[in-house]
Design a protein around this motif. Structure first.
Motif, PDB file in Angstrom:
ATOM      1  N   HIS A 204       0.842  -1.214   0.000  1.00 23.65           N
ATOM      2  CA  HIS A 204       0.000   0.000   0.000  1.00 23.65           C
ATOM      3  C   HIS A 204       0.876   1.264   0.000  1.00 23.65           C
ATOM      4  CE1 HIS A 204      -3.749   2.188   1.521  1.00 23.65           C
ATOM      5  NE2 HIS A 204      -2.794   3.095   1.574  1.00 23.65           N
ATOM      6  N   HIS A 208       1.899   4.206  -3.054  1.00 21.17           N
ATOM      7  CA  HIS A 208       1.744   5.669  -2.973  1.00 21.17           C
ATOM      8  C   HIS A 208       2.895   6.403  -3.651  1.00 21.17           C
ATOM      9  CE1 HIS A 208      -1.944   6.188  -0.929  1.00 21.17           C
ATOM     10  NE2 HIS A 208      -1.587   5.640   0.207  1.00 21.17           N
ATOM     11  N   HIS A 214      -6.021   7.856  -2.924  1.00 23.09           N
ATOM     12  CA  HIS A 214      -6.679   6.556  -2.808  1.00 23.09           C
ATOM     13  C   HIS A 214      -7.713   6.368  -3.920  1.00 23.09           C
ATOM     14  CE1 HIS A 214      -5.227   6.796   1.517  1.00 23.09           C
ATOM     15  NE2 HIS A 214      -4.669   5.709   1.044  1.00 23.09           N
ATOM     16  N   PHE A 218      -4.891   3.975  -7.975  1.00 20.36           N
ATOM     17  CA  PHE A 218      -4.044   3.579  -6.845  1.00 20.36           C
ATOM     18  C   PHE A 218      -4.342   2.131  -6.441  1.00 20.36           C
ATOM     19  CE2 PHE A 218      -3.949   2.866  -2.237  1.00 20.36           C
ATOM     20  CZ  PHE A 218      -2.588   2.961  -2.006  1.00 20.36           C
TER      21      PHE A 218
HETATM   22 ZN   LIG Z   1      -2.861   5.136   1.725  1.00 24.43          ZN
END
Ligand SMILES: [Zn+2]
Length: 251
Positions: A204, A208, A214, A218
């Motif tokens: 995760h 980024h 988000h 993504f």
């Molecule tokens: Zn995040």
């Protein structure tokens, strides 16, 4: 009753409440609001810019019972103590503080073996017992750093990005974060969760580095490098708060 810390925050000790209340004046807040911080086992009262503390006080009084109930329902803290059980990479381990062991200051694990008192694998912490919780926490942080650095490197290679640094923190509100300059930070408590949960958090935050939001693209990137994303997210939603119990009152 109010002790001033920073210009805009106060710590409040309310009679009849077994927890601190952080009073935070937030110029952007539109209304008074009250929430419970699970990790800190306390309440947060957010006060808009032009609301008086008297108003804030009566708001707190009005919601006092709700707050007491919410605080009482929090998972009980589980301090690091001899004999207590702590999950390591999702697997329960019993803590063995061994002040007389020759290996001073060392932490090590041992798998369960038949004939032992406990059927769980063990985490031994050698050295003076009063330092054992701190030593254990330091060790868990190092384990977290190793696992997270390794998994971040794997995901970074797959996604063609390079994190600036991977840091382990005691952050209580987030499992991980990614700064604008590419530093990835994680909570050490992820070492308590199953390995695929730690792996998902690594994926995760690394994702980024490609998408600092988000949005749908993504999540597509996270899924590309972490196929078990949905299971891990469901695990955190269900069990994440529990991880804050461990070592809570020690360090
Ligand atoms: Zn995040």
């Amino acid at each position: 009753m109010f002790s001033r810390r920073k210009a805009e925050t106060f710590h409040l000790t309310a009679a009849g409440l077994d927890a601190p209340v952080l009073v935070r004046r937030n110029p952007r807040a539109r209304r008074l609001s009250l929430s419970v911080n699970e990790a800190r086992r306390g309440a947060v009262l957010t006060v808009p810019r032009y609301t008086s503390l008297e108003e804030a006080g009566s708001f707190l009084a009005k919601h006092f019972e709700w707050l007491q109930k919410r605080l009482a329902a929090l998972p009980r803290p589980m301090p690091f103590a001899h004999g207590s059980v702590v999950p390591l990479r999702g697997r329960d381990h019993a803590l063995q503080f061994t002040p007389n062991a020759k290996k001073r200051g060392v932490v090590w694990t041992e798998d369960e073996s038949p004939g032992k008192k406990t059927s769980l694998p063990l985490i031994y912490v050698a050295g003076a017992e009063e330092h054992a919780p701190r030593r254990l926490k330091d060790w868990l942080k190092r384990q977290a750093r190793e696992d997270l650095s390794g998994r971040c490197a794997v995901h970074a290679a797959r996604l063609g990005v390079t994190p600036k640094r991977v840091t382990i923190r005691d952050q209580s509100t987030r499992w991980g974060s990614c700064s604008a300059n590419g530093v990835l930070s994680f909570s050490w408590r992820l070492i308590l969760a199953p390995a695929q949960v730690l792996d998902y958090l690594a994926a995760h935050e690394v994702a980024h580095l490609r998408e600092m939001n988000h949005g749908a693209s993504f999540w597509a990137i996270v899924r590309e490098t972490c196929a078990t994303m949905d299971e891990a997210k469901a695990w955190i939603k269900k069990n994440g708060a529990e991880l804050h119990r461990y070592g809570a009152s020690d360090c």
